[in-house]
Design a protein around this motif. Structure first.
Motif, PDB file in Angstrom:
ATOM      1  N   UNK A 133      22.975  33.211  31.226  1.00 13.74           N
ATOM      2  CA  UNK A 133      24.197  33.820  30.721  1.00 13.74           C
ATOM      3  C   UNK A 133      24.966  34.461  31.860  1.00 13.74           C
ATOM      4  N   UNK A 134      26.266  34.572  31.692  1.00 12.70           N
ATOM      5  CA  UNK A 134      27.108  35.196  32.704  1.00 12.70           C
ATOM      6  C   UNK A 134      27.168  36.697  32.440  1.00 12.70           C
ATOM      7  N   UNK A 135      27.095  37.478  33.495  1.00  9.44           N
ATOM      8  CA  UNK A 135      27.184  38.932  33.397  1.00  9.44           C
ATOM      9  C   UNK A 135      28.440  39.381  34.134  1.00  9.44           C
ATOM     10  N   UNK A 136      29.280  40.185  33.481  1.00 12.88           N
ATOM     11  CA  UNK A 136      30.482  40.679  34.150  1.00 12.88           C
ATOM     12  C   UNK A 136      30.827  42.080  33.663  1.00 12.88           C
ATOM     13  N   UNK A 137      31.483  42.852  34.533  1.00 15.38           N
ATOM     14  CA  UNK A 137      31.997  44.193  34.246  1.00 15.38           C
ATOM     15  C   UNK A 137      30.919  45.252  34.062  1.00 15.38           C
ATOM     16  N   UNK A 138      29.655  44.902  34.087  1.00 18.08           N
ATOM     17  CA  UNK A 138      28.621  45.886  33.765  1.00 18.08           C
ATOM     18  C   UNK A 138      27.449  45.780  34.726  1.00 18.08           C
ATOM     19  N   UNK A 139      26.549  46.722  34.627  1.00 20.00           N
ATOM     20  CA  UNK A 139      25.337  46.689  35.447  1.00 20.00           C
ATOM     21  C   UNK A 139      24.123  46.933  34.568  1.00 20.00           C
ATOM     22  N   UNK A 140      22.934  46.530  35.016  1.00 22.98           N
ATOM     23  CA  UNK A 140      21.725  46.745  34.221  1.00 22.98           C
ATOM     24  C   UNK A 140      21.411  48.228  34.069  1.00 22.98           C
ATOM     25  N   UNK A 141      20.679  48.543  33.010  1.00 25.86           N
ATOM     26  CA  UNK A 141      20.217  49.904  32.768  1.00 25.86           C
ATOM     27  C   UNK A 141      18.707  49.865  32.558  1.00 25.86           C
ATOM     28  N   UNK A 142      18.013  50.845  33.115  1.00 23.11           N
ATOM     29  CA  UNK A 142      16.552  50.850  33.081  1.00 23.11           C
ATOM     30  C   UNK A 142      16.040  51.860  32.061  1.00 23.11           C
ATOM     31  N   UNK A 143      15.145  51.402  31.194  1.00 19.03           N
ATOM     32  CA  UNK A 143      14.519  52.284  30.228  1.00 19.03           C
ATOM     33  C   UNK A 143      13.219  52.843  30.764  1.00 19.03           C
ATOM     34  N   UNK A 163      35.217  51.178  17.426  1.00 21.29           N
ATOM     35  CA  UNK A 163      35.818  52.048  18.430  1.00 21.29           C
ATOM     36  C   UNK A 163      37.290  51.749  18.693  1.00 21.29           C
ATOM     37  N   UNK A 164      37.749  50.504  18.502  1.00 20.46           N
ATOM     38  CA  UNK A 164      39.133  50.164  18.843  1.00 20.46           C
ATOM     39  C   UNK A 164      39.299  48.670  18.989  1.00 20.46           C
ATOM     40  N   UNK A 165      39.703  48.218  20.194  1.00 20.81           N
ATOM     41  CA  UNK A 165      40.044  46.815  20.368  1.00 20.81           C
ATOM     42  C   UNK A 165      39.166  46.062  21.368  1.00 20.81           C
ATOM     43  N   UNK A 166      38.783  46.684  22.484  1.00 15.71           N
ATOM     44  CA  UNK A 166      38.007  45.961  23.502  1.00 15.71           C
ATOM     45  C   UNK A 166      37.448  46.960  24.493  1.00 15.71           C
ATOM     46  N   UNK A 167      36.251  46.701  25.007  1.00 20.09           N
ATOM     47  CA  UNK A 167      35.648  47.612  25.976  1.00 20.09           C
ATOM     48  C   UNK A 167      34.775  46.866  26.965  1.00 20.09           C
ATOM     49  N   UNK A 168      34.917  47.218  28.234  1.00 23.11           N
ATOM     50  CA  UNK A 168      34.011  46.770  29.288  1.00 23.11           C
ATOM     51  C   UNK A 168      33.669  47.979  30.160  1.00 23.11           C
ATOM     52  N   UNK A 169      33.468  49.096  29.502  1.00 25.88           N
ATOM     53  CA  UNK A 169      33.256  50.364  30.188  1.00 25.88           C
ATOM     54  C   UNK A 169      31.794  50.776  30.144  1.00 25.88           C
ATOM     55  N   UNK A 170      31.462  51.805  30.923  1.00 26.45           N
ATOM     56  CA  UNK A 170      30.121  52.380  30.891  1.00 26.45           C
ATOM     57  C   UNK A 170      30.099  53.551  29.926  1.00 26.45           C
TER      58      UNK A 170
END
Length: 214
Positions: free
Chosen positions: A1-11, A84-91
């Motif tokens: 899969x393609x990953x964009x605008x974000x980064x991994x998060x560790x649990x 939440x609204x219309x679109x998000x690529x935020x943290x």
């Protein structure tokens, strides 16, 4: 899969959480730390471009491009969802009291929004709209005193009161370039961020702040 605008998060359970953007592999993925084993994939029917945040109880919060914020249990099942609204690529960001903060594009007029949610059920604590100042990229940062800092595409960074979302102050960069990053805050309370015109700023956290621009 393609990953964009974000980064991994560790649990703290040994999992790595990755948001996917692709017609075939889109979904929110949990994998082991060596990235060799998939634990589960949470699907919403559309892409995930946001960077997730993890609560103290292990709940994972992630925004989808289907206009929903999801709370996901560590086993991959849904806890709740909220529009939440219309679109998000935020943290996303989480306050010390567990409040979940999400910034996003609010509507087709490219207005922005910052929302605060109760972590237990996804009910909205408060919402702030920004006319003509999209906030779909970047994301909020939280200072030690709970103040929330958020930049927008109008070239302004704002400080918000965590209790009700009221604005403490606002600052526009000299270049007036869109701010599409999550601000960083050092131990002295200084805020660091850049804009798409190539301006970097360090901003002193005071009622009447001074600034240095490079």
């Amino acid at each position: 899969t393609r990953v964009r605008y974000n980064c991994p998060t560790f649990g703290n359970n040994g999992s790595v959480y990755i948001a996917g953007h692709n017609k075939d592999g889109r979904g929110f993925h949990s994998v082991n730390q060596s990235l060799t084993t998939a634990n589960w994939v949470f699907e919403s029917g559309t892409e995930f471009n946001a960077t997730p945040a993890i609560g103290a109880d292990g709940t994972i919060y992630i925004g989808s491009t289907n206009d929903n914020l999801y709370a996901i249990n560590p086993d991959g099942t849904e806890k709740w969802n909220a529009i939440y609204g219309d679109w998000a690529a935020s943290a996303l960001a989480i306050g010390t009291d567990g409040t979940v903060y999400l910034s996003a594009k609010l509507n087709d007029d490219a207005d922005g929004v910052l929302k605060a949610y109760h972590p237990a059920d996804g009910s909205e604590k408060w919402s702030v709209s920004l006319t003509g100042a999209n906030t779909e990229q970047g994301g909020p940062a939280i200072a030690a005193d709970g103040t929330i800092y958020l930049g927008n595409k109008g070239g302004t960074i704002k400080a918000y009161n965590p209790a009700d979302g009221s604005e403490k102050w606002s600052y526009s960069t000299a270049s007036n370039g869109p701010i599409e990053v999550v601000p960083a805050i050092d131990n002295d309370g200084k805020i660091y961020f850049g804009d798409t015109n190539g301006m970097s700023v360090s901003y002193t956290h005071l009622t009447l702040p001074t600034n240095r621009e490079v």
